[in-house]
Scaffold this motif. Structure first.
Motif, PDB file in Angstrom:
ATOM      1  N   GLU A  41      50.349  24.488  -8.669  1.00 49.90           N
ATOM      2  CA  GLU A  41      50.924  23.880  -7.670  1.00 49.90           C
ATOM      3  C   GLU A  41      51.050  22.482  -7.640  1.00 49.90           C
ATOM      4  O   GLU A  41      51.705  21.882  -6.669  1.00 49.90           O
ATOM      5  CB  GLU A  41      50.175  24.474  -6.721  1.00 49.90           C
ATOM      6  CG  GLU A  41      48.543  24.440  -6.353  1.00 49.90           C
ATOM      7  CD  GLU A  41      47.711  25.151  -7.118  1.00 49.90           C
ATOM      8  OE1 GLU A  41      46.527  25.095  -6.807  1.00 49.90           O
ATOM      9  OE2 GLU A  41      48.248  26.106  -8.093  1.00 49.90           O
ATOM     10  N   TYR A  42      50.240  21.961  -8.758  1.00 48.26           N
ATOM     11  CA  TYR A  42      50.496  20.398  -8.998  1.00 48.26           C
ATOM     12  C   TYR A  42      51.197  20.062 -10.079  1.00 48.26           C
ATOM     13  O   TYR A  42      51.429  18.817 -10.232  1.00 48.26           O
ATOM     14  CB  TYR A  42      49.073  19.765  -9.145  1.00 48.26           C
ATOM     15  CG  TYR A  42      48.145  20.159  -7.887  1.00 48.26           C
ATOM     16  CD1 TYR A  42      47.850  19.189  -7.025  1.00 48.26           C
ATOM     17  CD2 TYR A  42      47.361  21.175  -8.035  1.00 48.26           C
ATOM     18  CE1 TYR A  42      47.195  19.294  -5.924  1.00 48.26           C
ATOM     19  CE2 TYR A  42      46.442  21.278  -7.132  1.00 48.26           C
ATOM     20  CZ  TYR A  42      46.290  20.434  -5.741  1.00 48.26           C
ATOM     21  OH  TYR A  42      45.362  20.458  -4.945  1.00 48.26           O
ATOM     22  N   ARG A  44      54.895  18.915 -11.361  1.00 49.27           N
ATOM     23  CA  ARG A  44      56.209  18.391 -10.858  1.00 49.27           C
ATOM     24  C   ARG A  44      56.937  18.300 -12.380  1.00 49.27           C
ATOM     25  O   ARG A  44      56.616  17.319 -13.150  1.00 49.27           O
ATOM     26  CB  ARG A  44      55.944  17.038 -10.221  1.00 49.27           C
ATOM     27  CG  ARG A  44      55.192  17.171  -9.144  1.00 49.27           C
ATOM     28  CD  ARG A  44      55.962  18.032  -7.915  1.00 49.27           C
ATOM     29  NE  ARG A  44      54.950  18.091  -6.661  1.00 49.27           N
ATOM     30  CZ  ARG A  44      54.302  18.932  -6.452  1.00 49.27           C
ATOM     31  NH1 ARG A  44      54.265  20.179  -7.119  1.00 49.27           N
ATOM     32  NH2 ARG A  44      53.632  19.119  -5.382  1.00 49.27           N
ATOM     33  N   ASP A  45      58.080  18.683 -12.152  1.00 51.55           N
ATOM     34  CA  ASP A  45      59.255  18.354 -13.225  1.00 51.55           C
ATOM     35  C   ASP A  45      58.565  18.904 -14.733  1.00 51.55           C
ATOM     36  O   ASP A  45      58.903  18.339 -15.631  1.00 51.55           O
ATOM     37  CB  ASP A  45      59.500  17.125 -13.536  1.00 51.55           C
ATOM     38  CG  ASP A  45      60.384  16.461 -12.174  1.00 51.55           C
ATOM     39  OD1 ASP A  45      61.039  17.494 -11.557  1.00 51.55           O
ATOM     40  OD2 ASP A  45      60.018  15.448 -11.512  1.00 51.55           O
ATOM     41  N   ILE A  48      52.303  17.206 -15.488  1.00 51.68           N
ATOM     42  CA  ILE A  48      50.857  17.130 -14.570  1.00 51.68           C
ATOM     43  C   ILE A  48      50.270  15.827 -15.071  1.00 51.68           C
ATOM     44  O   ILE A  48      50.020  15.771 -16.222  1.00 51.68           O
ATOM     45  CB  ILE A  48      50.162  18.471 -14.373  1.00 51.68           C
ATOM     46  CG1 ILE A  48      48.964  18.085 -13.207  1.00 51.68           C
ATOM     47  CG2 ILE A  48      49.539  18.847 -15.477  1.00 51.68           C
ATOM     48  CD1 ILE A  48      48.394  19.354 -12.910  1.00 51.68           C
ATOM     49  N   ALA A 114      61.045  22.972 -11.934  1.00 53.11           N
ATOM     50  CA  ALA A 114      60.567  22.348 -10.727  1.00 53.11           C
ATOM     51  C   ALA A 114      61.637  22.476  -9.832  1.00 53.11           C
ATOM     52  O   ALA A 114      62.812  22.320 -10.424  1.00 53.11           O
ATOM     53  CB  ALA A 114      60.083  20.814 -10.938  1.00 53.11           C
ATOM     54  N   GLU A 117      64.612  18.998  -5.517  1.00 52.69           N
ATOM     55  CA  GLU A 117      64.120  18.076  -4.632  1.00 52.69           C
ATOM     56  C   GLU A 117      62.689  17.371  -5.245  1.00 52.69           C
ATOM     57  O   GLU A 117      62.477  16.572  -4.528  1.00 52.69           O
ATOM     58  CB  GLU A 117      64.010  18.538  -3.346  1.00 52.69           C
ATOM     59  CG  GLU A 117      62.949  19.805  -3.108  1.00 52.69           C
ATOM     60  CD  GLU A 117      63.496  21.168  -3.346  1.00 52.69           C
ATOM     61  OE1 GLU A 117      62.777  22.195  -3.118  1.00 52.69           O
ATOM     62  OE2 GLU A 117      64.555  21.320  -3.728  1.00 52.69           O
ATOM     63  N   GLU A 118      62.029  17.984  -6.150  1.00 49.78           N
ATOM     64  CA  GLU A 118      61.052  17.601  -6.363  1.00 49.78           C
ATOM     65  C   GLU A 118      61.141  16.704  -7.612  1.00 49.78           C
ATOM     66  O   GLU A 118      60.097  15.957  -8.174  1.00 49.78           O
ATOM     67  CB  GLU A 118      59.628  18.629  -6.910  1.00 49.78           C
ATOM     68  CG  GLU A 118      59.566  19.727  -5.837  1.00 49.78           C
ATOM     69  CD  GLU A 118      58.539  20.747  -6.303  1.00 49.78           C
ATOM     70  OE1 GLU A 118      57.960  21.336  -5.424  1.00 49.78           O
ATOM     71  OE2 GLU A 118      58.530  21.084  -7.468  1.00 49.78           O
ATOM     72  N   ALA A 119      62.358  16.356  -8.039  1.00 47.70           N
ATOM     73  CA  ALA A 119      62.610  15.580  -9.376  1.00 47.70           C
ATOM     74  C   ALA A 119      62.006  14.298  -9.017  1.00 47.70           C
ATOM     75  O   ALA A 119      62.460  13.536  -7.986  1.00 47.70           O
ATOM     76  CB  ALA A 119      63.820  15.739  -9.783  1.00 47.70           C
ATOM     77  N   GLY A 120      61.690  13.550  -9.924  1.00 47.23           N
ATOM     78  CA  GLY A 120      61.093  12.118  -9.704  1.00 47.23           C
ATOM     79  C   GLY A 120      61.807  11.400 -10.631  1.00 47.23           C
ATOM     80  O   GLY A 120      62.462  11.747 -11.743  1.00 47.23           O
ATOM     81  N   PRO A 131      49.806  13.705  -7.969  1.00 43.83           N
ATOM     82  CA  PRO A 131      50.077  13.717  -6.226  1.00 43.83           C
ATOM     83  C   PRO A 131      48.746  13.437  -5.272  1.00 43.83           C
ATOM     84  O   PRO A 131      47.703  13.885  -5.768  1.00 43.83           O
ATOM     85  CB  PRO A 131      50.388  15.247  -6.061  1.00 43.83           C
ATOM     86  CG  PRO A 131      50.187  15.806  -7.248  1.00 43.83           C
ATOM     87  CD  PRO A 131      49.741  14.802  -8.385  1.00 43.83           C
TER      88      PRO A 131
END
Length: 144
Positions: A41-42, A44-45, A48, A114, A117-120, A131
């Motif tokens: 859950e942590y 992203r793309d 971590i 991912a 919309e979570e793409a950094g 996060p």
């Protein structure tokens, strides 16, 4: 002649020790794949960022093949298992000094995907912050 032993785990241990000795917080950036055991859950793309400092982890062992420890996420203790080959960087949170590494390309189908919309947007040489936990008092910020 046998293939030489990788220097990566030795460099990870050295930079970790430098961070702790200097009073810095050691962070590792990890590319998550099927062999990596972290709280999904942590992620992203497919990546971590973890605080592996002595105040954030217990039973930390940086071995030649994997990093093992227990860390708390939202108050729940979780066992982490990170292959050394999946570590993209280790650095001090306070000043960004550290080292990045090439990642061995494995089976891309095993890597989690991912949501778009979570793409950094992280520039090379920059390290993403982990996060922030939600909750607490909301704050407003003026943007000009």
């Amino acid at each position: 002649m046998a293939e030489p032993t990788s220097t990566k785990p030795y460099l990870l241990r050295a930079i970790y020790e430098w961070c702790v000795d200097g009073g810095f917080t050691p962070y590792v950036s990890v590319v998550v794949d099927a062999r990596t055991r972290v709280p999904m859950e942590y992620v992203r793309d497919g990546e971590i960022v973890l605080n592996i400092g002595p105040l954030a982890t217990s039973r930390l062992l940086i071995g030649n093949d994997q990093i093992e420890c227990t860390a708390r996420f939202s108050g729940v203790a979780r066992e982490l298992l990170i292959p050394v080959s999946a570590v993209a960087a280790i650095y001090a949170r306070e000043n960004g000094h550290g080292m990045s590494f090439d990642i061995e390309k494995g089976d891309k189908s095993a890597a989690p995907q991912a949501a778009p919309e979570e793409a950094g947007d992280v520039q090379p040489g920059e390290f993403p912050e982990p996060p922030k936990p939600s909750g607490g008092r909301p704050t407003l910020r003026r943007i000009k």
